[in-house]
Enzyme design. Sequence first.
Site, PDB file in Angstrom:
ATOM      1  N   LYS A  85       0.856  -1.177   0.000  1.00 42.26           N
ATOM      2  CA  LYS A  85       0.000   0.000   0.000  1.00 42.26           C
ATOM      3  C   LYS A  85       0.895   1.231   0.000  1.00 42.26           C
ATOM      4  CE  LYS A  85      -4.134   1.947   2.073  1.00 42.26           C
ATOM      5  NZ  LYS A  85      -3.703   3.314   2.268  1.00 42.26           N
ATOM      6  N   LYS A 260      -6.090  -8.427  -2.183  1.00 45.70           N
ATOM      7  CA  LYS A 260      -7.178  -8.325  -3.151  1.00 45.70           C
ATOM      8  C   LYS A 260      -7.624  -9.705  -3.609  1.00 45.70           C
ATOM      9  CE  LYS A 260      -5.628  -3.860  -4.886  1.00 45.70           C
ATOM     10  NZ  LYS A 260      -5.001  -3.096  -5.975  1.00 45.70           N
TER      11      LYS A 260
END
Length: 648
Positions: A85, A260
Site C-alpha cells: 500500500k 485483493k
Amino acid sequence: SDAEWDLLFRELRDLETKFPALITPDSPTHRVGGTPATALTKHAHRRAMLSLSNAFSPEEVREWEERNARLNPDTRLSSYTTEIKIDGAAVNLTYAEGRFVLGTTRGNGIQGEVITTNLKTIPDIPLVLKGNDHPPLMEIRGEVYMPKEVFVLVNAERIGAGEAPFANPRNVSAGSLRQLDPSITRSRRLRFFAFHIEVINGTIPQSTQHETLELLEAWGFPVEPHHQQFENLALVLNAIPTVETLLPTLPFAADGVVIKVNSRALQEDLGVVGGREPRWAIARKFAPEVAITRLKAIQINVGRTGSLNPYAILDPVEIAGVTVSSATLHNEEIIAQRDIRIGDWVEIIRAGEVIPQVLGPLRERRDGTEQPFRMPSTCPACGVPAERPTDEVMVYCVNPACPERLFEGIVHFASREAMDIRGLGTERIRQLMDAGLVKDVADLYTLVPEDLIQLDRFAAQSAEQLVQAITASKERPLSTVVFGLGIRHVGKQVATLLARRFGTMAALRTAEPVAIEAIPGVGPTIAETVVAWLGTDQSQALLNRLADAGVGKDEPTVEVREGPLIGETVVLTGTLPTLSRDDARGRIEAAGGRVTGSITRKTTLVLAGEDAGGKLENARKLGIPIIDETEFFRRLHTLDGGAGEAPA
Ligand code: IVH
C-alpha cells in the site's frame, strides 16, 4: 498519528451505525480527501474512486473473508494477491485510444480536480501506451508518491528556510500535484505506480488482478514490484509478516499491505460497500514502530524568515532500521501541549513516515530533574528580542540584520530550488560573509574575481567560475527571484502569482496593497505579510539594488479576463452557510470579480450570509443587488458551465 486516526475513524463509524441520529453532515465518514482548491477545474469521476477498509490483525483479515463468503461462497476457494500500500496521492488517468488525455486527483472520490499538465511532468506516466491492444477508453488508477530521499531534501530546504516541514510524503505528493505551476510539480521529482484498470469502453481479456498488473506493465506503467499471488488466504496470512518487515526498507512511504481477491469476476460479484469501499480488497495495516530514548536538550535553529525552530537532541536510538538522534519539535505550543521537558524519557514514533516525531514523555520515569522548556526571549544568533505575532505559534527573530537569518536567506536564494547558483554552497557563503564581502543577496552581484582570489580555497579559475554563475543567475524569471527573497509565506506558488500579476521588479516594488490583496489565491495573511515586507526601507533598497544589477527577467502578466463575474465589485458580509470567506473570495476572483471591504458607490453586488449587519443596510439604501450563497452558486454555475459547483 495515522494509526490513531484509523482507529478513531472506525470508532466513529461504529458509533454512527449504532446511533444514526448523531451523524453530522460534516462527519469525516461522509467525506474523503481534502477540499478542492478553487483554482483547479473540477471533474466528476466516471466511476467513483474507492478507498479501502482496514484490518489491524490477521483475525480481522479472516473475518473479512468470512463476510465475503456469506455473500458468495466461491470466496472460500479464492486466490488472492498482495500489493504494497503506497502512501502517496491517488490519481486517475484517462487513456483514450492509448493516449493520456485527462488526469485528476481523487478529491472526495466522486469529484476530483483536473491536474493533467502536472501529471505530464512525471516521467513514469506514459503519454502513449505500448502495444496496440488497449480498450478505446479506460482509466488507470494508481498512486503518485515522493521517494523518501527527495522528501528528506525538500524538507531540509524548508527547515533551513524557516518554513514548517511537510509532515509526511503523502501531504507533499498531494500538495505538489495541486500546484498551479507545473514547473513546481516537476521540481518535486514525483513518481508513479499503477494498480488498477477501470475499463469504460471495451474489454480486457485478463481474468485476475495478477494478470491485470502484468498488463499494466506491458503497457508501460511502473507497477510496484513486491506484489505476490497466493492460492488461498492462509498462505497470504503466512507471508504477511515478511512483507511487514520489508515496508520500512522501501524507498517510498508504505502504510500497509493491500490484499485483493484475485478473480475479476468474483470482484465484480462482491461489489462495493456504501459506494465507498470495495468488498474485494482490504488494507492490512500495522502498528507503527515506536522507540524510547532520552531527550538531552532542546536547541534552536534560526530560519531565514527569522523563525526560531526548536528541535530535540536525542540519545541516538534505532527505529525501523534508522538511527535517530534529533527530531523537530515544531514550536513551543506543541512542546507545552505534550509537556515535553529537557531530560525526559520520550516516545519517538516513525510511522511509515520519514520524519521521526516526539510523541510525548514517559511521566512515570521522571525523577524531578527534568526542566520545562522556555522559548528564548531573544534570538540565540543575534541577541535581539524575539517576537511572537498574535495569531501565530512561531516565535521570530525580528532583526533583519541577524547574521544567521541573512546567512540562511542567502543559502536559500542560491539554492537549486531558487536561483540555482552553482558553486555557492553553505561553506562559500559563510566564507564570503566572514570576509565582509557579502551581507545580503544583492551584494552577490557586486562580486568581482579579484575580491575572491584573495580568499582561502579560491584560485583564479574558481573565482571566475563563481562570478560567472552569479551573473548567469540574473536571467532567472522574476518569480524565481521573488521566491528566492524568502519572504515569509511566499513559496513558489505565491511568488509565481505575484510575478504574473506585476511583471517587473519595479512594478512589484511599488505595488499597491489593494492590488496584492486582490490576487486570486493570495489570502489575507499572505497579502499582509507581503505588504509589510515591501513597506520597509530595507526591502525597497534591496529590490532597487537587485533591479539595478539587472536581476530577474520580466514576466508576462496575466489577468482573469473572462468569467461570470467579470466587472463586478463584490462585498462579502455575514457568515455563509458552506463557504469560508477566503473560499468565497477565491471563487469570486477566479470568476473575474473583485472583492472589496466596504460598500461604496462602486460596489455592484453584495454576497450576504447570516448575521450580516450594517453593510447590508447600506447596500439596501444604495440599491445594490444582494444575493445569498445559493444564488451565488447559481450564477457561477449557469454562467460558466459548472466551474463554480457547490462543495460536496
Ligand atoms: S486498491 C479500486 N491498491 O490506498 C481499488 N489502493 O486507502 C481501490 N493505495 O485510494 C484501491 N496502494 O490510493 C489499492 N496497491 C494499492 C494501493 C492503493 C495505495 C491507496 C489508494 C486508495 C487508498 C485507500
